[in-house]
Write a protein that holds these residues in place. Sequence first.
Motif, PDB file in Angstrom:
ATOM      1  N   ASN A  59       0.818  -1.216   0.000  1.00  0.00           N
ATOM      2  CA  ASN A  59       0.000   0.000   0.000  1.00  0.00           C
ATOM      3  C   ASN A  59       0.851   1.264   0.000  1.00  0.00           C
ATOM      4  O   ASN A  59       0.572   2.212  -0.739  1.00  0.00           O
ATOM      5  N   ILE A  60       1.884   1.300   0.850  1.00  0.00           N
ATOM      6  CA  ILE A  60       2.711   2.503   0.951  1.00  0.00           C
ATOM      7  C   ILE A  60       3.760   2.481  -0.154  1.00  0.00           C
ATOM      8  O   ILE A  60       4.659   1.658  -0.156  1.00  0.00           O
ATOM      9  N   ALA A  62       5.345   5.052  -3.771  1.00  0.00           N
ATOM     10  CA  ALA A  62       5.682   6.400  -4.194  1.00  0.00           C
ATOM     11  C   ALA A  62       4.467   7.307  -4.137  1.00  0.00           C
ATOM     12  O   ALA A  62       4.591   8.512  -3.935  1.00  0.00           O
ATOM     13  N   GLU A  63       3.270   6.726  -4.303  1.00  0.00           N
ATOM     14  CA  GLU A  63       2.071   7.565  -4.247  1.00  0.00           C
ATOM     15  C   GLU A  63       1.885   8.158  -2.863  1.00  0.00           C
ATOM     16  O   GLU A  63       1.305   9.233  -2.715  1.00  0.00           O
ATOM     17  N   GLN A  64       2.381   7.463  -1.804  1.00  0.00           N
ATOM     18  CA  GLN A  64       2.340   8.028  -0.466  1.00  0.00           C
ATOM     19  C   GLN A  64       3.567   8.896  -0.195  1.00  0.00           C
ATOM     20  O   GLN A  64       3.436  10.045   0.215  1.00  0.00           O
ATOM     21  N   PHE A  65       4.755   8.337  -0.406  1.00  0.00           N
ATOM     22  CA  PHE A  65       5.972   9.090  -0.121  1.00  0.00           C
ATOM     23  C   PHE A  65       6.023  10.386  -0.932  1.00  0.00           C
ATOM     24  O   PHE A  65       6.338  11.446  -0.405  1.00  0.00           O
ATOM     25  N   ILE A  66       5.733  10.297  -2.222  1.00  0.00           N
ATOM     26  CA  ILE A  66       5.800  11.480  -3.071  1.00  0.00           C
ATOM     27  C   ILE A  66       4.447  12.183  -3.132  1.00  0.00           C
ATOM     28  O   ILE A  66       4.330  13.372  -2.870  1.00  0.00           O
ATOM     29  N   VAL A 191      10.040   1.990   7.158  1.00  0.00           N
ATOM     30  CA  VAL A 191       9.741   2.697   8.410  1.00  0.00           C
ATOM     31  C   VAL A 191      10.998   3.369   8.968  1.00  0.00           C
ATOM     32  O   VAL A 191      10.973   4.543   9.365  1.00  0.00           O
ATOM     33  N   LEU A 192      12.113   2.647   8.983  1.00  0.00           N
ATOM     34  CA  LEU A 192      13.348   3.197   9.536  1.00  0.00           C
ATOM     35  C   LEU A 192      13.813   4.410   8.734  1.00  0.00           C
ATOM     36  O   LEU A 192      14.112   5.479   9.295  1.00  0.00           O
ATOM     37  N   GLY A 193      13.874   4.249   7.413  1.00  0.00           N
ATOM     38  CA  GLY A 193      14.303   5.366   6.566  1.00  0.00           C
ATOM     39  C   GLY A 193      13.316   6.514   6.586  1.00  0.00           C
ATOM     40  O   GLY A 193      13.700   7.686   6.587  1.00  0.00           O
ATOM     41  N   GLY A 194      12.017   6.184   6.615  1.00  0.00           N
ATOM     42  CA  GLY A 194      11.001   7.230   6.641  1.00  0.00           C
ATOM     43  C   GLY A 194      11.050   8.049   7.913  1.00  0.00           C
ATOM     44  O   GLY A 194      10.931   9.283   7.881  1.00  0.00           O
ATOM     45  N   PRO A 305       1.217   8.687   8.740  1.00  0.00           N
ATOM     46  CA  PRO A 305       1.293  10.131   8.505  1.00  0.00           C
ATOM     47  C   PRO A 305       2.575  10.772   9.034  1.00  0.00           C
ATOM     48  O   PRO A 305       3.033  11.780   8.491  1.00  0.00           O
ATOM     49  N   VAL A 306       3.147  10.200  10.098  1.00  0.00           N
ATOM     50  CA  VAL A 306       4.416  10.724  10.612  1.00  0.00           C
ATOM     51  C   VAL A 306       5.506  10.592   9.556  1.00  0.00           C
ATOM     52  O   VAL A 306       6.378  11.460   9.414  1.00  0.00           O
ATOM     53  N   ILE A 307       5.435   9.525   8.779  1.00  0.00           N
ATOM     54  CA  ILE A 307       6.458   9.232   7.776  1.00  0.00           C
ATOM     55  C   ILE A 307       6.195   9.946   6.455  1.00  0.00           C
ATOM     56  O   ILE A 307       7.128  10.417   5.805  1.00  0.00           O
ATOM     57  N   VAL A 308       4.926  10.035   6.055  1.00  0.00           N
ATOM     58  CA  VAL A 308       4.655  10.519   4.697  1.00  0.00           C
ATOM     59  C   VAL A 308       3.986  11.891   4.626  1.00  0.00           C
ATOM     60  O   VAL A 308       3.976  12.510   3.557  1.00  0.00           O
ATOM     61  N   VAL A 309       3.414  12.394   5.734  1.00  0.00           N
ATOM     62  CA  VAL A 309       2.729  13.698   5.690  1.00  0.00           C
ATOM     63  C   VAL A 309       3.551  14.797   6.364  1.00  0.00           C
ATOM     64  O   VAL A 309       3.705  15.895   5.808  1.00  0.00           O
ATOM     65  N   LEU A 310       4.091  14.524   7.555  1.00  0.00           N
ATOM     66  CA  LEU A 310       4.869  15.554   8.256  1.00  0.00           C
ATOM     67  C   LEU A 310       6.025  16.103   7.417  1.00  0.00           C
ATOM     68  O   LEU A 310       6.282  17.316   7.450  1.00  0.00           O
TER      69      LEU A 310
END
Length: 545
Positions: A59-60, A62-66, A191-194, A305-310
């Motif tokens: 699910n997570i 590039a559409e989430q990260f980017i 998770v670690l890198g994010g 959201p901590v990883i992909v929104v903040l």
Amino acid sequence: MGLQTIDYIVFLTYFFIVSGYGYWIYRQKKGEKMDSKDYFLAEGSLTWWAIGASLIASNISAEQFIGMSGSGFAMGLAISTYEWMAALTLIVVAVFFIPIYLKNKIYTMPQFLSQRYNDAVSTIMAVFWLLVYVFVNLSSILYLGALAIETITGIDFYYCMYGCAIFAIFITLGGMKVIGYTDVIQVFVLVLGGLATTYLALDLVSDQLGGTGAWDGLGFLRKEAADHFSMILSEGEIMIPNGEGGTRDAYMDLPGLSVLIGGMWIVNLNYWGCNQYITQRALGADLNTARSGLLFAAFLKLMMPVIVVLPGIAAYVLHKNGLFQAEMANELGHVKPDHAYPVLLNLLPVGLKGLSFAALTAAIVASLAGKANSISTIFTLDIYRKFFNKNASETRLVNFGKITVVVSFIIAILVAPILRNLDQAFQYIQEYTGFISPGVFAIFALGFFWKRTTSAAALTAAVLTIPLSTFLKFMYPEIPFLDRMGIVFVICLVLMILITLFDSKSKTNPKGLEIDSSMFKTTTTFAVLSVLVCGILAALYIIFW
């Protein structure tokens, strides 16, 4: 700009660990004759933690990260509703949907439609799913992944795209078991890198505004971007860049309470409960294992959201204070929110940049592999075997599935460059996937819980969902797409009920599924942990209302 030698070493270490682990799992199975259920479902071999990790890894992406970081830059924490509502949805799916699938031995979504309704409904929806999976999902993930890697490394977009595709093909050809267990590593790296990227982004905000550390940085975000910390948007509250030098209302993407009691439920229940790409991870397990995996995924969703929104909100604050003016602009000089995450990655110190780059690549490859496996599953089992080779051997089905994987990536490679003109790719994915979601969910919901629902009713919803969505989009563009999905869902639902009630044979409909109330009972541990998830969600929405 770009990666240093240590970054490449970190990334290559990740690459060889994932590839080597995947090959080891594949070799374990190579001595045996792999049948279609082994290849497509990894039947009975995935543990709860592998199922949960694979769900999140698939699910997570590039559409989430980017894409979601870009939306975080543009509209703030409100975009997190996709992640937090998904946590609640996963519990609903675990309690009510998965038992029905497993009890009735459902392995693909078109198979469910064929078994519950008829082959016509099944085939129409199989074709719709394949079109959306290939031309919207697979292509957009490939595009966003290549865009991110190009921004970070400076390598040409097309070479990045080819590299992602080849890596994903390598993982996918090993089958669902290889995908499932390599996804555990992918999620760990993700998770670690994010988290490292988020920490350093907050630390940078703190440094720029006179603070000391990431915690101060979070405080500066709340102060400098107060309008970006509202979960329920009002009309006209936030105007966001449209990629053409102007602005548009964020309310059109997240229309107020619809994120809690409207179209967002259709998005999530369709995605997590009626989607081959997702449910496939749990369909090969027993009920308790599948439920535990979904609950584990729900907990992971709470932290996404901590990883992909903040990071996106941090990029907004930094841009607002004069940084990244050129980096955040497109070729025409207009602000492009989807540049936020790649720009932040370029600021990371040597070594950590390699780790975050590996996390991003892990997300891209895991999603590409999962999506390609689902495309292969549907096309092979529900199109090829049904219409072209009913007597195909297990070996032939597996081999044809592998060919389908390669062909789907070739198509995606041709389509992906066309998406380069998008402003926020995440919203593009949600909106155009939403053209079929209302009809699909109406068909599944009534198919599950109302035995009288007829094939004619389901066929009507299947045929009308795209035309109705298209009509409303172009005739009433002022309607937010989540509200539009809700309207189409209600129309489909009402039509299905009316058509069924007017069919005199519906009272003796033989297609109802095997359901009894005991199927929906859960263990005490599952119930307690589910209540904990719900409590955390309630607190988050109260805090950020």
